[in-house]
Design a protein around this motif. Structure first.
Motif, PDB file in Angstrom:
ATOM      1  N   ARG A 111       0.800  -1.206  -0.022  1.00  0.00           N
ATOM      2  CA  ARG A 111       0.187   0.069  -0.030  1.00  0.00           C
ATOM      3  C   ARG A 111       0.915   1.124  -0.054  1.00  0.00           C
ATOM      4  O   ARG A 111       1.750   1.299   0.519  1.00  0.00           O
ATOM      5  N   LYS A 112       0.257   2.351  -0.795  1.00  0.00           N
ATOM      6  CA  LYS A 112       0.907   3.858  -0.514  1.00  0.00           C
ATOM      7  C   LYS A 112      -0.228   4.601  -0.179  1.00  0.00           C
ATOM      8  O   LYS A 112      -1.081   4.711  -1.133  1.00  0.00           O
ATOM      9  N   ASN A 113       0.011   5.197   0.800  1.00  0.00           N
ATOM     10  CA  ASN A 113      -1.313   6.445   0.963  1.00  0.00           C
ATOM     11  C   ASN A 113      -2.719   5.757   0.999  1.00  0.00           C
ATOM     12  O   ASN A 113      -3.580   6.250   0.627  1.00  0.00           O
ATOM     13  N   GLY A 114      -2.821   4.502   1.604  1.00  0.00           N
ATOM     14  CA  GLY A 114      -3.955   3.906   1.799  1.00  0.00           C
ATOM     15  C   GLY A 114      -4.351   3.015   0.447  1.00  0.00           C
ATOM     16  O   GLY A 114      -5.431   2.254   0.570  1.00  0.00           O
ATOM     17  N   ASP A 115      -3.768   3.051  -0.584  1.00  0.00           N
ATOM     18  CA  ASP A 115      -4.251   2.705  -2.086  1.00  0.00           C
ATOM     19  C   ASP A 115      -3.173   1.557  -2.218  1.00  0.00           C
ATOM     20  O   ASP A 115      -2.081   1.397  -1.771  1.00  0.00           O
ATOM     21  N   LEU A 116      -3.603   0.613  -3.262  1.00  0.00           N
ATOM     22  CA  LEU A 116      -2.762  -0.322  -3.729  1.00  0.00           C
ATOM     23  C   LEU A 116      -1.273   0.377  -4.250  1.00  0.00           C
ATOM     24  O   LEU A 116      -1.710   1.212  -5.236  1.00  0.00           O
ATOM     25  N   ASP A 117      -0.196  -0.304  -4.092  1.00  0.00           N
ATOM     26  CA  ASP A 117       0.888   0.004  -4.706  1.00  0.00           C
ATOM     27  C   ASP A 117       1.620  -0.993  -5.289  1.00  0.00           C
ATOM     28  O   ASP A 117       2.487  -1.691  -4.477  1.00  0.00           O
ATOM     29  N   ALA A 118       1.131  -1.376  -6.367  1.00  0.00           N
ATOM     30  CA  ALA A 118       1.981  -2.605  -6.914  1.00  0.00           C
ATOM     31  C   ALA A 118       2.153  -2.522  -8.626  1.00  0.00           C
ATOM     32  O   ALA A 118       1.311  -1.763  -9.228  1.00  0.00           O
ATOM     33  N   ARG A 154      -8.247   2.987   0.046  1.00  0.00           N
ATOM     34  CA  ARG A 154      -8.825   4.443  -0.116  1.00  0.00           C
ATOM     35  C   ARG A 154      -8.127   5.201  -1.297  1.00  0.00           C
ATOM     36  O   ARG A 154      -6.699   4.882  -1.095  1.00  0.00           O
ATOM     37  N   PRO A 155      -8.659   5.614  -2.208  1.00  0.00           N
ATOM     38  CA  PRO A 155      -8.023   6.658  -3.054  1.00  0.00           C
ATOM     39  C   PRO A 155      -7.154   7.663  -2.436  1.00  0.00           C
ATOM     40  O   PRO A 155      -7.416   7.939  -1.371  1.00  0.00           O
ATOM     41  N   ALA A 156      -5.998   8.165  -3.332  1.00  0.00           N
ATOM     42  CA  ALA A 156      -5.267   9.048  -2.550  1.00  0.00           C
ATOM     43  C   ALA A 156      -5.848  10.229  -2.167  1.00  0.00           C
ATOM     44  O   ALA A 156      -5.595  11.025  -1.423  1.00  0.00           O
ATOM     45  N   ASP A 157      -6.870  10.593  -3.069  1.00  0.00           N
ATOM     46  CA  ASP A 157      -7.784  12.017  -2.718  1.00  0.00           C
ATOM     47  C   ASP A 157      -8.650  11.950  -1.475  1.00  0.00           C
ATOM     48  O   ASP A 157      -9.307  12.821  -1.348  1.00  0.00           O
ATOM     49  N   GLY A 158      -8.624  10.759  -0.848  1.00  0.00           N
ATOM     50  CA  GLY A 158      -9.631  10.624   0.202  1.00  0.00           C
ATOM     51  C   GLY A 158     -10.915  10.356   0.123  1.00  0.00           C
ATOM     52  O   GLY A 158     -11.989  10.018   1.111  1.00  0.00           O
TER      53      GLY A 158
END
Length: 178
Positions: A111-118, A154-158
């Protein structure tokens, strides 16, 4: 005439139906969408099982298969319900890596900032190596009113997520297929 109008029940069923139709159909469509999403989860899980078996037996190796070929094989397995090409290609992420010990295999979702980071990774090991195959698919949610509030991503924009993350994983040791 006004007393007769007050006692009249004409149209009461139509008014009751009008009041209850929207919540009823929302529930019906949410049930149908949940069923279809569960079927999508099963497709992804079966594709992971099938392709990990092919890696384990040496039918798919880094020498005879490219990342694009592997992605194509995965998409062929799930093509009944899931599209992996065009604008939907970014919804599918495949992660195939080799490890020296089972203990090194990650047990969390990146994850990165709550969203998937892959990003797609294609690095299967050779004979007798320890491998992991993970598939992530972002399933679009249309009518489910609860899932956006309980999703862990969660999307990066919240904003509230409009997608449900399907994850399937297989960890295995390749056969000594030389």
């Amino acid at each position: 005439m006004s007393a007769r109008f007050v006692r009249s029940r004409d149209g009461a069923a139509a008014i009751e139906f009008a009041l209850l139709a929207i919540p009823y159909f929302l529930i019906v469509f949410a049930i149908i969408e949940t069923f279809v999403a569960f079927t999508g989860e099963q497709l992804v899980s079966n594709a992971v099982d099938t392709l990990s078996r092919q890696i384990r037996t040496g039918q798919i190796t880094a020498a005879n298969t490219t990342k694009a070929d592997f992605r194509g094989k995965f998409c062929d397995e799930v093509s009944i319900l899931i599209t992996c090409s065009g604008e939907d290609s970014s919804k599918l992420i495949l992660d195939i890596r080799s490890f020296s010990k089972f203990a090194e295999i990650p047990d969390d979702i990146p994850r990165k900032n709550g969203d998937l980071d892959a990003t797609d990774t294609f690095a299967p090991g050779g004979p007798a190596s320890i491998n992991m195959l993970r598939a992530y698919y972002r399933w679009s949610v249309l009518t489910d009113l609860v899932r956006p509030y309980i999703s862990g991503l969660r999307p990066a924009d919240g904003s509230l997520p409009k997608e449900f993350l399907i994850v399937a994983t297989a960890s295995f040791q390749n056969e000594d297929y030389e």
